[in-house]
Design an enzyme around this catalytic site. Structure first.
Site, PDB file in Angstrom:
ATOM      1  N   ASP A  64     -30.924  34.337  39.027  1.00 49.96           N
ATOM      2  CA  ASP A  64     -31.353  32.945  39.027  1.00 49.96           C
ATOM      3  C   ASP A  64     -30.526  32.162  40.041  1.00 49.96           C
ATOM      4  OD1 ASP A  64     -32.279  30.407  38.525  1.00 49.96           O
ATOM      5  OD2 ASP A  64     -31.928  30.459  36.371  1.00 49.96           O
ATOM      6  N   ASP A 113     -29.536  34.637  32.037  1.00 55.66           N
ATOM      7  CA  ASP A 113     -29.912  35.497  33.156  1.00 55.66           C
ATOM      8  C   ASP A 113     -28.963  36.697  33.221  1.00 55.66           C
ATOM      9  OD1 ASP A 113     -31.820  33.482  34.220  1.00 55.66           O
ATOM     10  OD2 ASP A 113     -29.969  32.350  34.602  1.00 55.66           O
ATOM     11  N   ASP A 125     -33.825  35.570  30.178  1.00 60.04           N
ATOM     12  CA  ASP A 125     -34.434  34.678  31.170  1.00 60.04           C
ATOM     13  C   ASP A 125     -34.736  35.482  32.437  1.00 60.04           C
ATOM     14  OD1 ASP A 125     -35.464  32.338  32.218  1.00 60.04           O
ATOM     15  OD2 ASP A 125     -33.534  31.423  32.629  1.00 60.04           O
ATOM     16  N   ASP A 126     -34.046  35.253  33.527  1.00 62.70           N
ATOM     17  CA  ASP A 126     -34.326  35.943  34.783  1.00 62.70           C
ATOM     18  C   ASP A 126     -33.300  37.036  35.063  1.00 62.70           C
ATOM     19  OD1 ASP A 126     -36.504  34.108  35.574  1.00 62.70           O
ATOM     20  OD2 ASP A 126     -34.872  32.637  35.743  1.00 62.70           O
ATOM     21  N   LYS A 149     -35.356  34.871  40.784  1.00 58.80           N
ATOM     22  CA  LYS A 149     -35.737  33.465  40.948  1.00 58.80           C
ATOM     23  C   LYS A 149     -34.896  32.907  42.087  1.00 58.80           C
ATOM     24  CE  LYS A 149     -36.320  30.796  37.336  1.00 58.80           C
ATOM     25  NZ  LYS A 149     -35.847  30.063  36.130  1.00 58.80           N
TER      26      LYS A 149
END
Length: 294
Positions: A211, A183, A207-208, A241
Site C-alpha cells: 500500500d 497491509d 487489506d493490500d 496499491k
C-alpha cells in the site's frame, strides 16, 4: 642489533592491529554478505529476555551486534532510537519477537538510522509489527512479520532510503476495523525518498499486499509477490496499491507477480503519475490485473 629492534617493534604493532579488528560472521549486510571488520569499540551480545534486549538496544552504538536467542515476549514496544553510521551499522538479528504481551501500539519502532535488522520474526503486535517512523538508511533482510493487528511492516513520516529485502509479511489483520487497514507492506502517509522493496512476499493480509497510499516520493518494488490479499471483510485486497487520488508520483514496479487477490493485481488508485510497471504479471485477481495505471 638496531635492525632487529625495529623488526620486533614492527611485529608488535602488526599484532596489535590484528587484535583490534574482529570479524563477526553470520550477520547479513546490504550486499547479503557477512559483516567483515567491526570497530574495536563495538560489542556483540546475545539476549534471551525482554530486559536484556532493551538494555542492549538502548546502549547500542555503531558496529554493535545484538543477537536474539529463541523467543522473547515483549510487553511494550521495542524502540530502536540510536543510530549507527554508513560504514558501521547497528545490527539486530535472529530469534522471534512475540508482541502479544503489548497492550497497545507497535511491536518494533525504528526512529534511528543505519540499522541492519535481519533473520527474525515479529508477530502478534496489537498494531503494526515493524515501523520505520523517522531516520533512514536502514536495511531489513529475511524478516517475517505475521499475525499483527495492522500492517506487518510500515514506512512513513519521512523515513527514507530504507531497503527491505527478502522479507515476508502474512496473515496480518486489524480486527478493530474488520481488516480495512492491515497491509503486508505499507510505505505510505508521507514516507521519505528512495524506499525500496526487493524479493519480498505479501500473502493473505486483510487489506493490500503493498500500500503506497498518500506516498509523495517514488517507491521502487522489484521481484516481489502478492497473493491472496484482501481476506478481511473491509479490506480492499489489491496486490499492489500504487498511490492515491490527487497524487502524481511515478512509482516503479519491476518483475513482480500478483495472484488471486480480492481486487486488482496492480491498482494506481487515482495516482495520475506515470507508474512504470515492467515484466510484471499475475492471474486470478478479483477485478483486473491492471487498474487505473497511467
Amino acid at each position: 642489533m638496531k635492525n632487529i629492534s625495529l623488526i620486533a617493534l614492527f611485529c608488535l604493532a602488526l599484532a596489535s592491529c590484528q587484535k583490534n579488528n574482529s570479524v563477526s560472521p553470520g550477520v547479513a549486510d546490504e550486499n547479503h554478505s557477512s559483516l567483515a571488520v567491526v570497530n574495536a569499540a563495538a560489542s556483540s551480545v546475545t539476549v534471551n529476555t525482554e530486559s536484556t534486549l532493551k538494555s542492549a538496544v538502548s546502549a547500542a552504538k555503531a558496529g554493535d551486534i545484538i543477537t536474539i536467542s529463541g523467543t522473547i515476549k515483549l510487553t511494550s514496544t521495542l524502540q530502536l532510537l540510536n543510530s549507527g553510521t554508513s560504514s558501521s551499522k547497528i545490527n539486530l538479528t535472529g530469534g522471534v519477537l512475540d508482541c502479544s504481551g503489548i497492550s497497545s501500539g507497535w511491536g518494533v519502532k525504528c526512529n534511528g538510522s543505519y540499522w541492519n535488522i535481519t533473520n527474525m520474526t515479529i508477530k502478534n503486535a496489537p498494531d503494526c509489527g515493524l515501523v520505520f517512523q523517522y531516520g533512514g538508511y536502514n536495511y531489513v533482510y529475511n524478516v517475517t512479520t505475521s499475525g499483527n493487528h495492522d500492517s506487518g511492516l510500515q514506512i512513513y513520516n519521512q523515513s527514507h532510503h530504507n531497503n527491505i529485502s527478502y522479507c515476508n509479511s502474512n496473515d496480518n489483520y486489524d480486527t478493530q476495523n474488520g481488516g480495512e487497514n492491515a497491509d503486508g507492506f505499507a510505505c505510505k502517509l508521507s514516507a521519505g525518498a528512495s524506499n525500496k522493496f526487493d524479493h519480498c512476499t505479501a500473502n493473505h493480509n486483510s487489506d493490500d499486499g503493498w500500500d503506497l497510499y498518500g506516498q509523495p516520493s517514488t517507491v521502487t518494488i522489484t521481484n516481489c509477490t502478492a497473493t491472496n490479499n484482501g481476506y478481511g471483510g473491509n479490506g480492499d485486497g489489491n496486490g499492489f496499491k500504487l498511490g492515491s487520488a490527487g497524487q502524481n508520483v511515478p512509482h516503479t514496479v519491476t518483475n513482480c507477480t500478483s495472484n488471486y487477490n480480492k481486487a486488482s493485481g496492480y491498482d494506481g488508485n487515482g495516482n495520475t503519475g506515470h507508474i512504470t510497471i515492467t515484466g510484471s504479471t499475475g492471474t486470478g485477481n478479483g477485478k483486473a490485473l491492471f487498474s487505473r495505471i497511467y
